[in-house]
Design an enzyme around this catalytic site. Structure first.
Site, PDB file in Angstrom:
ATOM      1  CE  LYS A  87      25.851  96.056  20.452  1.00 27.29           C
ATOM      2  NZ  LYS A  87      24.307  95.818  20.904  1.00 27.29           N
ATOM      3  CG  HIS A 234      18.310  92.812  17.604  1.00 30.05           C
ATOM      4  ND1 HIS A 234      18.312  93.758  18.984  1.00 30.05           N
ATOM      5  CD2 HIS A 234      18.967  93.180  17.170  1.00 30.05           C
ATOM      6  CE1 HIS A 234      18.388  94.409  19.421  1.00 30.05           C
ATOM      7  NE2 HIS A 234      19.285  94.366  17.547  1.00 30.05           N
ATOM      8  CD  GLU A 237      21.195  92.247  12.643  1.00 30.44           C
ATOM      9  OE1 GLU A 237      21.110  92.257  14.017  1.00 30.44           O
ATOM     10  OE2 GLU A 237      22.369  92.813  12.212  1.00 30.44           O
ATOM     11  CG  ASN A 335      23.624  98.715  15.492  1.00 29.42           C
ATOM     12  OD1 ASN A 335      23.603  98.274  15.039  1.00 29.42           O
ATOM     13  ND2 ASN A 335      24.708  98.865  16.853  1.00 29.42           N
TER      14      ASN A 335
HETATM   15 ZN   LIG Z   1      19.801  96.297  16.690  1.00 27.34          ZN
END
Ligand SMILES: [Zn+2]
Length: 442
Positions: A87, A234, A237, A335
Protein backbone atom coordinates in the site's frame (compact mmCIF):
# COMPACT_ATOMS: atom_id res chain seq x y z
CA UNK A 1 26.53 8.50 0.06
CA UNK A 2 26.36 8.91 3.81
CA UNK A 3 27.31 6.45 6.51
CA UNK A 4 26.24 8.59 9.44
CA UNK A 5 28.28 10.15 12.22
CA UNK A 6 30.62 7.25 12.96
CA UNK A 7 33.95 6.64 11.22
CA UNK A 8 33.74 2.86 11.40
CA UNK A 9 37.08 1.14 10.65
CA UNK A 10 37.03 -0.49 7.23
CA UNK A 11 39.12 -3.44 8.47
CA UNK A 12 37.30 -6.80 8.71
CA UNK A 13 37.96 -6.88 12.45
CA UNK A 14 37.76 -3.96 14.87
CA UNK A 15 36.46 -2.88 18.25
CA UNK A 16 33.70 -0.44 19.20
CA UNK A 17 34.49 0.78 22.70
CA UNK A 18 32.42 2.73 25.25
CA UNK A 19 29.08 1.69 23.70
CA UNK A 20 25.84 1.81 25.70
CA UNK A 21 23.55 -1.14 24.98
CA UNK A 22 20.08 -1.94 26.38
CA UNK A 23 20.69 -4.88 28.69
CA UNK A 24 17.37 -6.41 27.57
CA UNK A 25 18.80 -6.75 24.05
CA UNK A 26 22.07 -8.45 25.04
CA UNK A 27 22.47 -12.21 25.14
CA UNK A 28 25.60 -12.16 27.31
CA UNK A 29 26.11 -12.21 31.06
CA UNK A 30 28.34 -10.27 33.43
CA UNK A 31 26.99 -6.82 32.55
CA UNK A 32 25.49 -4.22 34.87
CA UNK A 33 22.83 -1.75 33.75
CA UNK A 34 22.34 1.88 34.76
CA UNK A 35 18.94 3.34 35.70
CA UNK A 36 18.00 3.50 32.01
CA UNK A 37 18.65 -0.23 31.62
CA UNK A 38 21.80 0.52 29.60
CA UNK A 39 25.18 -1.21 30.05
CA UNK A 40 28.53 0.31 29.06
CA UNK A 41 30.39 -2.22 26.93
CA UNK A 42 33.16 -2.82 24.43
CA UNK A 43 32.09 -4.74 21.32
CA UNK A 44 34.47 -6.62 19.06
CA UNK A 45 33.58 -7.30 15.45
CA UNK A 46 35.32 -10.09 13.57
CA UNK A 47 34.64 -10.67 9.89
CA UNK A 48 30.97 -9.69 9.96
CA UNK A 49 30.18 -11.23 13.33
CA UNK A 50 29.88 -9.79 16.80
CA UNK A 51 32.70 -11.69 18.52
CA UNK A 52 32.39 -10.41 22.08
CA UNK A 53 30.40 -8.08 24.34
CA UNK A 54 32.39 -7.24 27.48
CA UNK A 55 32.16 -4.60 30.20
CA UNK A 56 33.83 -1.40 28.94
CA UNK A 57 37.55 -1.30 29.62
CA UNK A 58 38.23 -5.03 29.91
CA UNK A 59 40.05 -5.34 26.59
CA UNK A 60 42.26 -2.26 26.61
CA UNK A 61 45.46 -4.08 25.63
CA UNK A 62 44.08 -5.69 22.48
CA UNK A 63 45.56 -4.49 19.19
CA UNK A 64 43.68 -3.52 16.04
CA UNK A 65 41.48 -0.66 14.87
CA UNK A 66 39.23 0.91 17.49
CA UNK A 67 36.32 3.36 17.38
CA UNK A 68 35.49 5.01 20.71
CA UNK A 69 31.72 5.60 20.77
CA UNK A 70 31.94 7.91 23.79
CA UNK A 71 28.94 6.36 25.53
CA UNK A 72 26.60 6.37 22.52
CA UNK A 73 23.66 3.91 22.45
CA UNK A 74 24.10 0.91 20.16
CA UNK A 75 21.12 -1.23 19.13
CA UNK A 76 20.88 -4.38 17.06
CA UNK A 77 19.26 -3.83 13.66
CA UNK A 78 15.53 -3.78 14.39
CA UNK A 79 12.55 -5.95 13.38
CA UNK A 80 9.31 -4.52 11.91
CA UNK A 81 6.60 -7.19 12.30
CA UNK A 82 3.63 -5.30 10.80
CA UNK A 83 3.92 -3.17 7.66
CA UNK A 84 2.08 -2.75 4.34
CA UNK A 85 4.73 -2.45 1.64
CA UNK A 86 2.11 -2.99 -1.09
CA UNK A 87 0.00 0.00 0.00
CA UNK A 88 2.99 2.26 0.63
CA UNK A 89 3.42 5.72 -0.92
CA UNK A 90 0.15 5.94 -2.88
CA UNK A 91 -0.92 9.09 -0.98
CA UNK A 92 -0.12 11.60 -3.78
CA UNK A 93 -2.54 9.86 -6.16
CA UNK A 94 -5.10 8.63 -3.59
CA UNK A 95 -5.55 10.66 -0.43
CA UNK A 96 -7.77 9.78 2.46
CA UNK A 97 -10.66 12.25 1.89
CA UNK A 98 -11.43 12.80 5.61
CA UNK A 99 -8.80 10.90 7.62
CA UNK A 100 -11.33 8.24 8.68
CA UNK A 101 -10.99 4.45 8.68
CA UNK A 102 -13.72 4.05 6.05
CA UNK A 103 -12.10 6.78 3.97
CA UNK A 104 -8.87 4.77 4.08
CA UNK A 105 -10.53 1.47 3.20
CA UNK A 106 -12.44 2.87 0.23
CA UNK A 107 -9.50 4.92 -1.09
CA UNK A 108 -7.13 1.95 -1.03
CA UNK A 109 -9.73 -0.28 -2.72
CA UNK A 110 -10.20 2.24 -5.53
CA UNK A 111 -6.45 2.71 -5.99
CA UNK A 112 -5.83 -1.04 -5.97
CA UNK A 113 -8.43 -1.63 -8.68
CA UNK A 114 -7.08 1.19 -10.83
CA UNK A 115 -3.31 1.07 -10.39
CA UNK A 116 -1.81 -1.96 -8.67
CA UNK A 117 0.00 -3.65 -11.55
CA UNK A 118 3.00 -5.84 -10.69
CA UNK A 119 5.29 -3.00 -11.83
CA UNK A 120 3.55 -0.43 -9.64
CA UNK A 121 3.49 -2.69 -6.56
CA UNK A 122 7.12 -3.72 -7.04
CA UNK A 123 8.41 -0.14 -7.35
CA UNK A 124 6.61 1.03 -4.20
CA UNK A 125 7.57 -2.07 -2.19
CA UNK A 126 11.23 -1.72 -3.17
CA UNK A 127 11.14 1.96 -2.22
CA UNK A 128 9.83 1.05 1.23
CA UNK A 129 12.51 -1.60 1.69
CA UNK A 130 15.24 0.93 0.82
CA UNK A 131 13.85 3.29 3.49
CA UNK A 132 13.73 0.48 6.06
CA UNK A 133 17.29 -0.64 5.30
CA UNK A 134 18.69 2.89 5.56
CA UNK A 135 16.96 3.37 8.92
CA UNK A 136 18.46 0.16 10.30
CA UNK A 137 15.76 -2.50 9.88
CA UNK A 138 16.82 -6.15 9.55
CA UNK A 139 13.45 -7.81 8.92
CA UNK A 140 9.89 -6.90 7.93
CA UNK A 141 6.59 -8.75 7.88
CA UNK A 142 4.36 -7.15 5.28
CA UNK A 143 0.67 -7.78 4.82
CA UNK A 144 -0.35 -8.34 1.20
CA UNK A 145 -3.83 -7.29 0.03
CA UNK A 146 -5.18 -10.62 -1.22
CA UNK A 147 -8.44 -10.32 -3.11
CA UNK A 148 -9.32 -11.37 -6.66
CA UNK A 149 -6.79 -10.54 -9.36
CA UNK A 150 -4.45 -8.88 -6.85
CA UNK A 151 -3.44 -12.29 -5.45
CA UNK A 152 -1.79 -13.24 -8.73
CA UNK A 153 -0.13 -9.83 -9.10
CA UNK A 154 1.33 -9.11 -5.66
CA UNK A 155 2.50 -12.49 -4.31
CA UNK A 156 5.02 -13.24 -7.10
CA UNK A 157 6.46 -9.73 -6.57
CA UNK A 158 6.87 -10.46 -2.86
CA UNK A 159 8.78 -13.67 -3.65
CA UNK A 160 11.09 -11.86 -6.10
CA UNK A 161 11.84 -9.11 -3.61
CA UNK A 162 12.48 -11.60 -0.80
CA UNK A 163 15.15 -13.29 -2.97
CA UNK A 164 16.67 -9.98 -4.10
CA UNK A 165 16.87 -8.62 -0.57
CA UNK A 166 18.27 -11.74 1.13
CA UNK A 167 21.20 -10.76 3.34
CA UNK A 168 19.94 -7.19 3.71
CA UNK A 169 16.33 -7.48 4.94
CA UNK A 170 14.47 -10.70 5.74
CA UNK A 171 10.95 -10.36 4.28
CA UNK A 172 7.78 -12.23 5.28
CA UNK A 173 4.32 -11.87 3.70
CA UNK A 174 0.95 -12.40 5.33
CA UNK A 175 -2.33 -12.37 3.35
CA UNK A 176 -4.87 -9.64 4.06
CA UNK A 177 -8.59 -9.94 3.35
CA UNK A 178 -11.82 -9.37 5.28
CA UNK A 179 -12.87 -12.28 7.52
CA UNK A 180 -16.08 -12.89 5.54
CA UNK A 181 -14.00 -14.08 2.56
CA UNK A 182 -12.89 -17.05 4.67
CA UNK A 183 -16.36 -18.45 3.93
CA UNK A 184 -15.63 -18.38 0.17
CA UNK A 185 -13.92 -21.72 -0.51
CA UNK A 186 -12.54 -20.64 -3.90
CA UNK A 187 -10.99 -17.54 -2.37
CA UNK A 188 -9.35 -19.52 0.45
CA UNK A 189 -8.01 -22.03 -2.08
CA UNK A 190 -6.44 -19.22 -4.17
CA UNK A 191 -4.81 -17.53 -1.18
CA UNK A 192 -3.48 -20.82 0.22
CA UNK A 193 -1.95 -21.60 -3.18
CA UNK A 194 -0.26 -18.18 -3.29
CA UNK A 195 1.07 -18.56 0.25
CA UNK A 196 2.38 -22.05 -0.48
CA UNK A 197 4.12 -20.93 -3.66
CA UNK A 198 5.34 -17.47 -2.69
CA UNK A 199 4.79 -16.97 1.04
CA UNK A 200 6.25 -17.86 4.40
CA UNK A 201 3.84 -20.46 5.82
CA UNK A 202 1.91 -17.52 7.20
CA UNK A 203 -1.85 -17.02 6.90
CA UNK A 204 -4.40 -14.58 8.28
CA UNK A 205 -7.05 -11.96 7.66
CA UNK A 206 -8.81 -8.89 9.11
CA UNK A 207 -11.23 -9.85 11.88
CA UNK A 208 -14.29 -7.90 13.01
CA UNK A 209 -17.76 -8.70 14.23
CA UNK A 210 -19.78 -10.52 11.58
CA UNK A 211 -22.63 -12.94 12.38
CA UNK A 212 -20.61 -15.89 11.00
CA UNK A 213 -17.38 -14.93 12.82
CA UNK A 214 -16.82 -18.24 14.61
CA UNK A 215 -17.50 -20.31 11.49
CA UNK A 216 -15.11 -18.11 9.50
CA UNK A 217 -12.42 -18.41 12.19
CA UNK A 218 -12.88 -22.19 12.12
CA UNK A 219 -11.97 -22.11 8.42
CA UNK A 220 -8.90 -19.95 9.12
CA UNK A 221 -7.65 -22.20 11.92
CA UNK A 222 -8.40 -25.46 10.06
CA UNK A 223 -6.57 -24.11 7.01
CA UNK A 224 -3.57 -23.16 9.14
CA UNK A 225 -3.47 -26.56 10.89
CA UNK A 226 -3.81 -28.52 7.62
CA UNK A 227 -0.98 -26.56 6.01
CA UNK A 228 1.33 -25.92 8.98
CA UNK A 229 0.83 -22.14 8.77
CA UNK A 230 1.34 -19.56 11.53
CA UNK A 231 -1.37 -16.88 11.81
CA UNK A 232 -1.44 -13.10 11.73
CA UNK A 233 -4.62 -11.04 12.18
CA UNK A 234 -5.69 -7.41 12.01
CA UNK A 235 -8.09 -7.27 14.97
CA UNK A 236 -10.81 -4.85 16.11
CA UNK A 237 -9.29 -1.69 14.62
CA UNK A 238 -12.16 0.40 15.97
CA UNK A 239 -13.34 2.42 18.96
CA UNK A 240 -16.53 0.33 19.18
CA UNK A 241 -16.39 -1.60 22.49
CA UNK A 242 -18.79 -4.15 21.02
CA UNK A 243 -15.93 -5.28 18.76
CA UNK A 244 -14.54 -8.30 20.56
CA UNK A 245 -13.25 -10.48 17.75
CA UNK A 246 -9.98 -10.81 19.72
CA UNK A 247 -11.85 -12.94 22.25
CA UNK A 248 -13.29 -15.05 19.43
CA UNK A 249 -9.80 -15.61 18.00
CA UNK A 250 -8.53 -16.70 21.42
CA UNK A 251 -11.52 -19.03 21.82
CA UNK A 252 -10.89 -20.49 18.36
CA UNK A 253 -7.18 -21.04 19.08
CA UNK A 254 -8.06 -22.88 22.30
CA UNK A 255 -10.91 -24.81 20.62
CA UNK A 256 -8.60 -25.99 17.82
CA UNK A 257 -5.66 -26.64 20.18
CA UNK A 258 -3.60 -24.52 17.79
CA UNK A 259 0.15 -24.89 18.37
CA UNK A 260 1.48 -22.45 15.73
CA UNK A 261 2.33 -18.82 16.39
CA UNK A 262 -0.46 -16.20 16.40
CA UNK A 263 0.10 -12.45 16.12
CA UNK A 264 -2.83 -10.06 16.64
CA UNK A 265 -2.43 -6.47 15.43
CA UNK A 266 -4.26 -3.33 16.64
CA UNK A 267 -6.83 -4.74 19.15
CA UNK A 268 -7.87 -1.09 19.72
CA UNK A 269 -11.29 -1.79 21.24
CA UNK A 270 -9.73 -3.95 23.97
CA UNK A 271 -8.73 -0.67 25.63
CA UNK A 272 -12.40 0.40 25.76
CA UNK A 273 -13.76 -2.69 27.55
CA UNK A 274 -15.08 -2.61 31.10
CA UNK A 275 -12.27 -3.76 33.45
CA UNK A 276 -13.82 -7.18 34.03
CA UNK A 277 -14.24 -7.90 30.31
CA UNK A 278 -10.75 -6.61 29.59
CA UNK A 279 -9.23 -8.92 32.19
CA UNK A 280 -11.22 -11.90 30.88
CA UNK A 281 -10.14 -11.30 27.28
CA UNK A 282 -6.50 -10.74 28.23
CA UNK A 283 -6.46 -13.99 30.22
CA UNK A 284 -7.79 -15.85 27.16
CA UNK A 285 -5.21 -14.19 24.90
CA UNK A 286 -2.50 -15.35 27.29
CA UNK A 287 -3.91 -18.88 27.45
CA UNK A 288 -4.18 -19.08 23.66
CA UNK A 289 -0.53 -18.03 23.25
CA UNK A 290 -1.41 -14.97 21.17
CA UNK A 291 1.17 -12.17 20.83
CA UNK A 292 -0.03 -8.58 20.29
CA UNK A 293 1.44 -5.80 18.16
CA UNK A 294 0.29 -2.21 18.65
CA UNK A 295 0.54 0.25 15.76
CA UNK A 296 0.58 3.52 17.68
CA UNK A 297 1.21 6.02 14.88
CA UNK A 298 -1.53 4.62 12.64
CA UNK A 299 -3.96 4.38 15.59
CA UNK A 300 -3.34 8.02 16.54
CA UNK A 301 -4.06 9.01 12.95
CA UNK A 302 -7.28 7.05 12.37
CA UNK A 303 -8.91 6.42 15.75
CA UNK A 304 -11.32 8.86 17.40
CA UNK A 305 -11.37 11.17 14.41
CA UNK A 306 -14.61 13.14 14.07
CA UNK A 307 -14.87 16.37 12.07
CA UNK A 308 -14.89 19.41 14.31
CA UNK A 309 -14.21 17.42 17.47
CA UNK A 310 -10.87 17.13 19.27
CA UNK A 311 -9.86 13.45 19.70
CA UNK A 312 -10.19 12.21 23.28
CA UNK A 313 -8.29 8.90 23.23
CA UNK A 314 -5.05 7.70 21.73
CA UNK A 315 -6.48 4.69 19.93
CA UNK A 316 -3.93 2.19 21.20
CA UNK A 317 -4.64 -1.18 22.80
CA UNK A 318 -4.16 -2.08 26.48
CA UNK A 319 -0.49 -2.84 25.91
CA UNK A 320 0.73 -2.43 29.50
CA UNK A 321 -1.99 -4.73 30.81
CA UNK A 322 -1.23 -7.34 28.15
CA UNK A 323 2.49 -7.21 29.00
CA UNK A 324 1.79 -7.48 32.73
CA UNK A 325 -0.27 -10.62 32.04
CA UNK A 326 2.66 -12.22 30.23
CA UNK A 327 1.50 -11.67 26.65
CA UNK A 328 4.40 -10.96 24.25
CA UNK A 329 3.86 -7.34 23.14
CA UNK A 330 5.48 -5.28 20.42
CA UNK A 331 5.03 -2.17 18.31
CA UNK A 332 5.52 -1.70 14.57
CA UNK A 333 5.26 0.76 11.68
CA UNK A 334 2.02 -0.27 9.91
CA UNK A 335 1.21 2.01 6.95
CA UNK A 336 3.43 4.52 5.18
CA UNK A 337 2.15 7.46 3.14
CA UNK A 338 -1.12 5.79 2.22
CA UNK A 339 -4.76 6.47 3.17
CA UNK A 340 -4.41 4.51 6.45
CA UNK A 341 -1.50 6.72 7.59
CA UNK A 342 -0.41 9.78 5.66
CA UNK A 343 3.14 9.80 7.03
CA UNK A 344 5.77 7.28 8.18
CA UNK A 345 8.98 6.02 6.63
CA UNK A 346 9.49 2.49 8.04
CA UNK A 347 11.83 3.91 10.68
CA UNK A 348 11.61 1.80 13.86
CA UNK A 349 13.51 4.42 15.85
CA UNK A 350 10.65 6.80 15.03
CA UNK A 351 8.15 4.08 15.99
CA UNK A 352 9.91 3.49 19.32
CA UNK A 353 10.10 7.23 19.97
CA UNK A 354 6.44 7.88 19.10
CA UNK A 355 5.35 4.64 20.78
CA UNK A 356 7.10 5.74 23.96
CA UNK A 357 5.16 9.00 23.92
CA UNK A 358 1.75 7.66 22.80
CA UNK A 359 1.76 4.55 25.00
CA UNK A 360 3.79 6.09 27.85
CA UNK A 361 6.36 3.33 27.74
CA UNK A 362 8.70 5.51 29.80
CA UNK A 363 8.30 5.15 33.57
CA UNK A 364 7.20 1.55 32.91
CA UNK A 365 10.36 -0.50 33.03
CA UNK A 366 13.51 -0.35 30.93
CA UNK A 367 12.95 -3.25 28.54
CA UNK A 368 10.64 -1.67 25.94
CA UNK A 369 13.34 -1.76 23.26
CA UNK A 370 12.37 -5.44 23.04
CA UNK A 371 9.14 -4.30 21.38
CA UNK A 372 10.95 -3.43 18.12
CA UNK A 373 13.67 -6.05 18.35
CA UNK A 374 13.73 -9.31 20.29
CA UNK A 375 9.98 -9.89 20.69
CA UNK A 376 9.03 -9.40 17.00
CA UNK A 377 12.06 -11.49 15.98
CA UNK A 378 10.69 -14.33 18.13
CA UNK A 379 7.16 -14.17 16.67
CA UNK A 380 8.69 -14.09 13.18
CA UNK A 381 10.89 -17.09 13.97
CA UNK A 382 14.09 -15.17 13.21
CA UNK A 383 16.83 -16.75 15.25
CA UNK A 384 19.63 -14.36 16.24
CA UNK A 385 17.87 -11.18 15.00
CA UNK A 386 16.92 -8.23 17.20
CA UNK A 387 19.52 -9.14 19.81
CA UNK A 388 23.21 -8.49 20.45
CA UNK A 389 24.82 -11.88 20.96
CA UNK A 390 28.42 -13.11 20.75
CA UNK A 391 28.64 -15.10 17.54
CA UNK A 392 25.62 -13.33 16.03
CA UNK A 393 25.72 -10.93 13.09
CA UNK A 394 27.43 -7.54 13.55
CA UNK A 395 24.18 -5.85 12.48
CA UNK A 396 24.11 -2.66 14.50
CA UNK A 397 22.67 0.84 14.77
CA UNK A 398 25.15 3.32 16.29
CA UNK A 399 23.93 6.62 17.75
CA UNK A 400 25.41 9.62 19.56
CA UNK A 401 22.67 9.53 22.24
CA UNK A 402 24.02 8.50 25.66
CA UNK A 403 20.68 7.87 27.37
CA UNK A 404 17.01 7.62 26.43
CA UNK A 405 16.30 11.33 26.85
CA UNK A 406 18.99 12.17 24.30
CA UNK A 407 17.85 9.25 22.14
CA UNK A 408 14.17 10.27 22.00
CA UNK A 409 14.77 14.03 21.88
CA UNK A 410 16.10 13.84 18.32
CA UNK A 411 15.30 11.72 15.26
CA UNK A 412 18.83 10.19 15.23
CA UNK A 413 19.11 11.10 11.55
CA UNK A 414 22.90 10.87 11.80
CA UNK A 415 22.83 7.23 12.91
CA UNK A 416 25.32 4.75 11.47
CA UNK A 417 24.00 1.35 10.37
CA UNK A 418 26.23 -1.71 10.16
CA UNK A 419 25.25 -4.80 8.17
CA UNK A 420 27.64 -7.73 8.72
CA UNK A 421 30.18 -5.36 10.23
CA UNK A 422 30.19 -2.81 7.40
CA UNK A 423 28.68 0.67 7.45
CA UNK A 424 25.95 0.93 4.80
CA UNK A 425 24.74 4.00 2.90
CA UNK A 426 21.99 5.57 5.02
CA UNK A 427 20.89 8.05 2.34
CA UNK A 428 17.10 7.82 2.06
CA UNK A 429 15.52 7.39 -1.37
CA UNK A 430 13.97 10.58 -2.76
CA UNK A 431 10.14 10.61 -2.89
CA UNK A 432 10.51 12.11 -6.38
CA UNK A 433 11.60 8.68 -7.61
CA UNK A 434 7.94 7.59 -7.41
CA UNK A 435 6.49 10.65 -9.19
CA UNK A 436 6.14 8.69 -12.47
CA UNK A 437 3.63 6.39 -10.71
CA UNK A 438 1.64 9.25 -9.23
CA UNK A 439 -0.02 10.59 -12.35
CA UNK A 440 2.55 13.27 -13.07
CA UNK A 441 2.49 15.06 -9.71
CA UNK A 442 2.94 17.72 -8.55
ZN1 LIG B 1 -1.88 -3.07 9.27
Amino acid sequence: MSTGFAAVPSAPSFRLTQARVPLCLVAAGGLAADRDGLALVDLSVEVGLLASILPAGTERLQDGPVLDLDGGIVLPRLVDCHVHLDKGHIWPRRRNPDGSFMGALNSVMADREANWSATDVRARMAFGLRCALAHGTAAVRTHIDSLGKQIGLSWPVLAELRAEWAGRIAIQGSPLFGIQFALDAAHVRDVVAAVKTHGNRLFGCVSYMIPELDAALDVIFRTAIENGFDLDFHVDETNDPAARSLEHIADAAIRHRFTGKILAGHCCSLALQEPQAEARIIAKVREAGIAVVSLPMCNMYLQDRTPGRTPRWRGVTALHELKAAGVPVMIASDNTRDPFYAYGDLDLIEVLREGTRILQLDHAGTDWANAVARTPAAIMGLEGQGVLSPGGPADLILTRARDWTEFFARPQSDRTVLVAGRAIDTTLPDHRELDHLMGGRP
